[in-house]
Write a protein that holds these residues in place. Structure first.
Motif, short mmCIF file in Angstrom:
data_model
loop_
_atom_site.label_atom_id
_atom_site.label_comp_id
_atom_site.label_asym_id
_atom_site.label_seq_id
_atom_site.Cartn_x
_atom_site.Cartn_y
_atom_site.Cartn_z
N GLU A 90 0.80 -1.26 -0.12
CA GLU A 90 0.12 0.03 0.05
C GLU A 90 0.89 1.12 -0.01
OE1 GLU A 90 -3.95 -1.18 2.39
OE2 GLU A 90 -2.12 -1.20 3.49
N MET A 91 2.05 1.07 0.69
CA MET A 91 2.91 2.40 0.82
C MET A 91 3.32 2.60 -0.58
SD MET A 91 4.20 4.74 2.62
CE MET A 91 4.22 4.23 4.26
N LYS A 92 3.96 1.55 -1.35
CA LYS A 92 4.52 1.74 -2.65
C LYS A 92 3.48 2.28 -3.57
CE LYS A 92 6.48 -2.28 -2.68
NZ LYS A 92 7.28 -3.63 -3.02
N ALA A 93 2.04 2.06 -3.56
CA ALA A 93 1.11 2.47 -4.49
C ALA A 93 0.66 3.85 -4.18
CB ALA A 93 -0.08 1.45 -4.09
N LYS A 94 1.12 4.57 -3.11
CA LYS A 94 1.07 5.95 -2.80
C LYS A 94 1.79 6.63 -4.12
CE LYS A 94 -0.73 5.35 1.70
NZ LYS A 94 -2.06 5.55 1.36
N LEU A 95 1.21 7.63 -4.84
CA LEU A 95 2.08 8.50 -5.74
C LEU A 95 2.19 9.62 -5.29
CD1 LEU A 95 0.05 6.91 -9.00
CD2 LEU A 95 2.23 6.08 -7.98
N LYS A 96 2.30 9.94 -4.02
CA LYS A 96 2.59 11.29 -3.44
C LYS A 96 3.26 11.13 -2.20
CE LYS A 96 -1.89 11.59 -1.48
NZ LYS A 96 -3.11 12.03 -1.36
N THR A 97 3.99 12.03 -1.90
CA THR A 97 4.64 11.98 -0.53
C THR A 97 3.39 12.33 0.62
OG1 THR A 97 5.48 14.38 -0.53
CG2 THR A 97 6.89 12.79 -1.34
N GLY A 98 3.94 11.79 1.97
CA GLY A 98 3.10 12.08 2.89
C GLY A 98 3.87 11.89 4.10
N LEU A 99 4.82 11.25 4.25
CA LEU A 99 5.83 11.05 5.57
C LEU A 99 6.72 12.42 5.53
CD1 LEU A 99 6.12 7.31 5.17
CD2 LEU A 99 4.45 8.42 6.56
N LEU A 100 6.84 12.45 6.85
CA LEU A 100 8.08 13.60 6.99
C LEU A 100 8.52 13.05 8.41
CD1 LEU A 100 5.74 16.85 7.03
CD2 LEU A 100 7.09 15.99 5.10
N PHE A 101 9.86 13.35 8.26
CA PHE A 101 10.71 13.02 9.50
C PHE A 101 11.48 14.56 9.93
CE2 PHE A 101 13.56 10.50 6.63
CZ PHE A 101 14.85 11.54 6.83
N ASP A 102 11.71 14.35 11.06
CA ASP A 102 12.73 15.80 11.42
C ASP A 102 13.85 15.41 12.08
OD1 ASP A 102 10.14 17.40 11.15
OD2 ASP A 102 9.60 16.95 13.14
N ILE A 103 14.88 16.21 11.81
CA ILE A 103 16.20 15.95 12.31
C ILE A 103 15.93 16.70 13.57
CG2 ILE A 103 18.60 16.12 12.04
CD1 ILE A 103 17.43 14.43 9.93
N VAL A 104 16.50 16.13 14.89
CA VAL A 104 16.20 16.84 16.12
C VAL A 104 17.59 16.79 16.87
CG1 VAL A 104 14.89 16.72 18.22
CG2 VAL A 104 13.69 16.05 15.98
N ALA A 105 17.99 18.10 17.41
CA ALA A 105 19.17 18.15 18.03
C ALA A 105 19.21 17.40 19.15
CB ALA A 105 19.49 19.48 18.36
N THR A 106 20.02 16.33 19.81
CA THR A 106 20.18 15.80 20.89
C THR A 106 21.01 16.57 22.21
OG1 THR A 106 21.89 14.42 20.21
CG2 THR A 106 19.97 13.56 19.67
N ARG A 107 21.62 17.57 21.65
CA ARG A 107 22.24 18.48 22.62
C ARG A 107 22.35 19.78 21.74
NH1 ARG A 107 27.13 19.46 20.58
NH2 ARG A 107 28.15 17.77 19.26
N ASP A 108 22.94 20.81 22.77
CA ASP A 108 23.07 22.09 21.83
C ASP A 108 24.07 21.95 20.69
OD1 ASP A 108 21.07 23.28 23.68
OD2 ASP A 108 22.78 24.08 25.13
N ILE A 109 23.91 22.51 19.72
CA ILE A 109 24.77 22.64 18.57
C ILE A 109 25.09 24.20 18.34
CG2 ILE A 109 24.86 22.06 16.15
CD1 ILE A 109 22.78 19.87 16.36
N ARG A 110 26.55 24.36 18.39
CA ARG A 110 27.09 25.75 18.34
C ARG A 110 26.92 26.08 16.91
NH1 ARG A 110 30.79 22.58 20.77
NH2 ARG A 110 32.22 22.82 18.96
N ARG A 111 26.80 27.41 16.62
CA ARG A 111 26.94 27.81 15.22
C ARG A 111 28.19 27.48 14.67
NH1 ARG A 111 26.03 34.04 13.94
NH2 ARG A 111 23.95 33.18 13.28
N GLY A 112 28.14 26.89 13.27
CA GLY A 112 29.15 26.44 12.30
C GLY A 112 29.47 25.04 12.70
#
Length: 138
Positions: A90-112
């Motif tokens: 069923e997932m492969k039959a879907k002809l559009k996007t609908g799933l999203l994932f986020d990249i989430v920081a697991t600690r503070d990330i400094r600039r650069g």
């Protein structure tokens, strides 16, 4: 957003010979497209997720100790969480996007500072083997 792919869609085939009746070719699987390196999936599943937001180009692998981010299914309203409960067909039959994932920081990330995901021990072992074999070719 992620595009869902069937692992077979990225196989690379090479013609070995023509069939005896001359109506087709005998093909041999010789590898997979480089696109696989940019997909997420489980080794025992034929389903792959290819993220296509520009920010994913700035994320690399980091060791378990050095990683500073992780992947989580999105909580945004555009994410269709109900898709996670459908069959692979069923997932492969879907002809559009609908799933999203986020990249989430697991600690503070400094600039650069580089954003690093831990891809897992199995990935690291495979990469180390690839580097060893690549370097051995003269």
């Amino acid at each position: 957003p992620v595009v869902t792919l069937d692992r077979q869609e990225i196989h690379l085939w090479e013609k070995v010979k023509e069939t005896e009746d001359g109506r087709g070719d005998v093909m041999e699987l010789v590898g997979q497209q480089l696109l696989l390196n940019y997909c997420y999936g489980h080794k025992n599943s034929s389903l792959l997720f290819f993220p296509y937001a520009p920010s994913v180009n700035f994320i690399n692998h980091g060791s378990l100790e050095d990683s500073n981010a992780e992947i989580r299914w999105s909580e945004l309203p555009y994410h269709k969480a109900e898709w996670l409960d459908v069959t692979i067909d069923e997932m492969k039959a879907k002809l559009k996007t609908g799933l999203l994932f986020d990249i989430v920081a697991t600690r503070d990330i400094r600039r650069g500072e580089e954003i690093l995901l831990y891809y897992g021990k199995e990935w690291e072992d495979e990469w180390d083997e690839h580097v060893k074999e690549w370097g051995a070719i003269k």
